[in-house]
Motif scaffolding. Sequence first.
Motif, PDB file in Angstrom:
ATOM      1  N   VAL A   1     -16.595  -1.144  -5.957  1.00 15.39           N
ATOM      2  CA  VAL A   1     -17.165   0.066  -6.554  1.00 15.39           C
ATOM      3  C   VAL A   1     -16.036   1.014  -6.954  1.00 15.39           C
ATOM      4  CG1 VAL A   1     -17.525   1.089  -4.252  1.00 15.39           C
ATOM      5  CG2 VAL A   1     -18.762   2.008  -6.197  1.00 15.39           C
TER       6      VAL A   1
ATOM      7  N   GLY B   1     -15.198   5.016  -9.140  1.00 16.30           N
ATOM      8  CA  GLY B   1     -15.726   6.243  -9.738  1.00 16.30           C
ATOM      9  C   GLY B   1     -15.021   6.462 -11.067  1.00 16.30           C
TER      10      GLY B   1
ATOM     11  N   GLY C   1     -11.791   6.244 -11.467  1.00 22.49           N
ATOM     12  CA  GLY C   1     -10.531   5.487 -11.527  1.00 22.49           C
ATOM     13  C   GLY C   1      -9.311   6.390 -11.527  1.00 22.49           C
ATOM     14  N   SER C   2      -9.398   7.544 -10.854  1.00 26.00           N
ATOM     15  CA  SER C   2      -8.261   8.471 -10.873  1.00 26.00           C
ATOM     16  C   SER C   2      -7.320   8.265  -9.690  1.00 26.00           C
ATOM     17  CB  SER C   2      -8.748   9.925 -10.918  1.00 26.00           C
ATOM     18  OG  SER C   2      -9.483  10.231  -9.762  1.00 26.00           O
ATOM     19  N   ASN C   3      -7.613   7.238  -8.881  1.00 22.88           N
ATOM     20  CA  ASN C   3      -6.697   6.927  -7.781  1.00 22.88           C
ATOM     21  C   ASN C   3      -6.431   5.426  -7.724  1.00 22.88           C
ATOM     22  OD1 ASN C   3      -5.218   8.243  -5.707  1.00 22.88           O
ATOM     23  ND2 ASN C   3      -6.472   7.163  -4.211  1.00 22.88           N
TER      24      ASN C   3
ATOM     25  N   GLY D   1      -8.384  16.001  -1.300  1.00 21.46           N
ATOM     26  CA  GLY D   1      -8.283  17.444  -1.158  1.00 21.46           C
ATOM     27  C   GLY D   1      -6.903  17.915  -1.526  1.00 21.46           C
TER      28      GLY D   1
ATOM     29  N   VAL E   1     -21.210   4.912  -1.707  1.00 14.30           N
ATOM     30  CA  VAL E   1     -21.709   6.272  -1.448  1.00 14.30           C
ATOM     31  C   VAL E   1     -22.637   6.652  -2.602  1.00 14.30           C
ATOM     32  CG1 VAL E   1     -21.046   8.702  -1.266  1.00 14.30           C
ATOM     33  CG2 VAL E   1     -19.626   6.939  -0.198  1.00 14.30           C
TER      34      VAL E   1
ATOM     35  N   ARG F   1      -1.474  24.102 -10.261  1.00 14.21           N
ATOM     36  CA  ARG F   1      -1.462  22.679 -10.597  1.00 14.21           C
ATOM     37  C   ARG F   1      -0.925  22.457 -12.007  1.00 14.21           C
ATOM     38  NH1 ARG F   1      -4.867  19.539  -7.015  1.00 14.21           N
ATOM     39  NH2 ARG F   1      -5.230  18.009  -8.646  1.00 14.21           N
TER      40      ARG F   1
HETATM   41  C1  LIG Z   1      -3.941  14.524 -12.275  1.00 14.43           C
HETATM   42  C2  LIG Z   1      -4.475  14.065 -10.928  1.00 14.43           C
HETATM   43  C3  LIG Z   1      -4.439  14.915  -9.852  1.00 14.43           C
HETATM   44  C4  LIG Z   1      -4.938  14.530  -8.599  1.00 14.43           C
HETATM   45  N1  LIG Z   1      -4.902  15.407  -7.577  1.00 14.43           N
HETATM   46  C5  LIG Z   1      -5.384  15.044  -6.376  1.00 14.43           C
HETATM   47  C6  LIG Z   1      -5.385  15.977  -5.285  1.00 14.43           C
HETATM   48  O1  LIG Z   1      -4.956  17.116  -5.409  1.00 14.43           O
HETATM   49  N2  LIG Z   1      -5.880  15.557  -4.097  1.00 14.43           N
HETATM   50  C7  LIG Z   1      -6.387  14.299  -3.920  1.00 14.43           C
HETATM   51  O2  LIG Z   1      -6.840  13.985  -2.812  1.00 14.43           O
HETATM   52  N3  LIG Z   1      -6.410  13.391  -4.931  1.00 14.43           N
HETATM   53  C8  LIG Z   1      -5.926  13.740  -6.152  1.00 14.43           C
HETATM   54  N4  LIG Z   1      -5.937  12.833  -7.182  1.00 14.43           N
HETATM   55  C9  LIG Z   1      -6.420  11.446  -6.944  1.00 14.43           C
HETATM   56  C10 LIG Z   1      -7.924  11.229  -7.244  1.00 14.43           C
HETATM   57  O3  LIG Z   1      -8.375  12.112  -8.243  1.00 14.43           O
HETATM   58  C11 LIG Z   1      -8.783  11.385  -5.999  1.00 14.43           C
HETATM   59  O4  LIG Z   1      -8.439  10.440  -5.005  1.00 14.43           O
HETATM   60  C12 LIG Z   1     -10.296  11.215  -6.320  1.00 14.43           C
HETATM   61  O5  LIG Z   1     -11.029  11.630  -5.223  1.00 14.43           O
HETATM   62  C13 LIG Z   1     -10.695   9.785  -6.675  1.00 14.43           C
HETATM   63  O6  LIG Z   1     -12.005   9.821  -7.215  1.00 14.43           O
HETATM   64  P1  LIG Z   1     -12.490   8.712  -8.276  1.00 14.43           P
HETATM   65  O7  LIG Z   1     -13.918   8.956  -8.585  1.00 14.43           O
HETATM   66  O8  LIG Z   1     -11.573   8.698  -9.449  1.00 14.43           O
HETATM   67  O9  LIG Z   1     -12.316   7.388  -7.415  1.00 14.43           O
HETATM   68  P2  LIG Z   1     -11.647   5.996  -7.848  1.00 14.43           P
HETATM   69  O10 LIG Z   1     -10.215   6.235  -8.181  1.00 14.43           O
HETATM   70  O11 LIG Z   1     -12.481   5.340  -8.862  1.00 14.43           O
HETATM   71  O12 LIG Z   1     -11.713   5.193  -6.471  1.00 14.43           O
HETATM   72  C14 LIG Z   1     -10.918   5.575  -5.382  1.00 14.43           C
HETATM   73  C15 LIG Z   1     -11.483   4.938  -4.105  1.00 14.43           C
HETATM   74  O13 LIG Z   1     -12.790   5.453  -3.878  1.00 14.43           O
HETATM   75  C16 LIG Z   1     -13.742   4.388  -3.811  1.00 14.43           C
HETATM   76  N5  LIG Z   1     -14.984   4.866  -4.418  1.00 14.43           N
HETATM   77  C17 LIG Z   1     -15.156   5.468  -5.621  1.00 14.43           C
HETATM   78  N6  LIG Z   1     -16.451   5.813  -5.782  1.00 14.43           N
HETATM   79  C18 LIG Z   1     -17.109   5.388  -4.675  1.00 14.43           C
HETATM   80  C19 LIG Z   1     -18.460   5.422  -4.229  1.00 14.43           C
HETATM   81  N7  LIG Z   1     -19.438   5.986  -4.969  1.00 14.43           N
HETATM   82  N8  LIG Z   1     -18.759   4.882  -3.033  1.00 14.43           N
HETATM   83  C20 LIG Z   1     -17.798   4.334  -2.247  1.00 14.43           C
HETATM   84  N9  LIG Z   1     -16.512   4.258  -2.599  1.00 14.43           N
HETATM   85  C21 LIG Z   1     -16.167   4.783  -3.793  1.00 14.43           C
HETATM   86  C22 LIG Z   1     -13.113   3.228  -4.561  1.00 14.43           C
HETATM   87  O14 LIG Z   1     -13.629   1.991  -4.113  1.00 14.43           O
HETATM   88  C23 LIG Z   1     -11.636   3.431  -4.200  1.00 14.43           C
HETATM   89  O15 LIG Z   1     -11.369   2.887  -2.925  1.00 14.43           O
HETATM   90  C24 LIG Z   1      -5.457  13.210  -8.445  1.00 14.43           C
HETATM   91  C25 LIG Z   1      -5.492  12.342  -9.537  1.00 14.43           C
HETATM   92  C26 LIG Z   1      -5.018  12.764 -10.772  1.00 14.43           C
HETATM   93  C27 LIG Z   1      -5.089  11.820 -11.943  1.00 14.43           C
END
Ligand SMILES: Cc1cc2nc3c(=O)[nH]c(=O)nc-3n(C[C@H](O)[C@H](O)[C@H](O)COP(=O)(O)OP(=O)(O)OC[C@H]3O[C@@H](n4cnc5c(N)ncnc54)[C@H](O)[C@@H]3O)c2cc1C
Length: 332
Positions: free
Chosen positions: A61, A63, A65-67, A138, A184, A210
């Motif tokens: 799964v 979201g 894709g930002s991590n 966070g 989730v 930021r």
């Molecule tokens: C410019 C930039 C700044 C950032 N700043 C921060 C920051 O300040 N602090 C911080 O903590 N992170 C930061 N990040 C990283 C990222 O944005 C966070 O980790 C964010 O919470 C990931 O969310 P996502 O929906 O993109 O998850 P994804 O990258 O798609 O997935 C990350 C993880 O979450 C899991 N996941 C996603 N959705 C679900 C779901 N519905 N149920 C279960 N598991 C799920 C995935 O399997 C994977 O393991 C930043 C990224 C960027 C590009």
Amino acid sequence: MIRVLRMLESMGIPFSLNEPLKNHCTWRIGGPADLFVQPRTDEEVAATVSAFRRNDVPWLVIGRGSNLLFDDDGFRGAILKIGRSLGGFEIREDRVTVRAGTWAPCLARASASAGLSGLEHAVGIPGNVGGLIAMNGGSLRRSIGDSVEWVRFLDEDGALKVFSPDECGFSYRRSRFQDGRRVVVAAGFRLKRSTPGEVRSEMENVLKERRRKFPLNYPNCGSVFSNDTEIFPLWGAPGRVIECCGLKGLRMGDAMVSEKHANFIINLGEAGSSDVIGLVRTIRSVVRDSIGRDIPCEVRYVEPEKGMVPLHEIFRSGDNPRLEQKEQEKGS
Ligand SMILES: Cc1cc2nc3c(=O)[nH]c(=O)nc-3n(C[C@H](O)[C@H](O)[C@H](O)COP(=O)(O)OP(=O)(O)OC[C@H]3O[C@@H](n4cnc5c(N)ncnc54)[C@H](O)[C@@H]3O)c2cc1C
């Protein structure tokens, strides 16, 4: 796989084959996923997960894709995207119920408008609430788990369950939802009463800082390396350690250590996963030579044939013959 496709077609659940994953992550890197499914309702999520399980289809799964670092070879299996159509929230007094596909900055701004404090730190994090909870994301020494009251999710066996914060196993950038196999679907938050003006003003400060610090003009995935409890008190945050090692501007292909913030690797255009992996390997090796410790990665890597792991885990020697072969091919 054929049975899963039939089920998706019969239920009208949107999907595509050989979907380029670079279109579904902020780094803009990644080859095709065999199957990419974007359900629009919780029922469609449950039916999709259950079809994957019954038919032994490997799946993950995601979201926004930002991590995530997807491989140039993509993913041999199915990607389940919890997107915008699975978003939405309701605010009642100091409690907020949120669906997992909600964009985190949007939730933060809505709570500000309601005069609720607690999510200011999340206003600049470009992920969905599901991803934020899975990563316990966070900033400013806060994590989303600090405000969570409950999390509703689909377990690996397809059953809908609710966890309390303790059961979520929140710790620094960690939770029990990180293996990509528990989905989730919603969460409840309890926030503190404040005023819209105060909360908004704090959020503007967070965003200003930021914009000043982060290289937001190029595709990136935020902090590549995470704080380590042993390294931080002695040498500081990973960005500072990498900068002190003189690695700002180090480049492999189109992947480069940002000149603005050394914990960011930016994609200058056509970077591939092997460029990022090579750069991360070099950074870790220079840092190890310099401080005698390995820095862990926050970013998660999707291995084409396996699944999702923190990126540093692929460097354990002898663990990854596929990676070693690819690096040899690149070198020759
Ligand atoms: C410019 C930039 C700044 C950032 N700043 C921060 C920051 O300040 N602090 C911080 O903590 N992170 C930061 N990040 C990283 C990222 O944005 C966070 O980790 C964010 O919470 C990931 O969310 P996502 O929906 O993109 O998850 P994804 O990258 O798609 O997935 C990350 C993880 O979450 C899991 N996941 C996603 N959705 C679900 C779901 N519905 N149920 C279960 N598991 C799920 C995935 O399997 C994977 O393991 C930043 C990224 C960027 C590009």
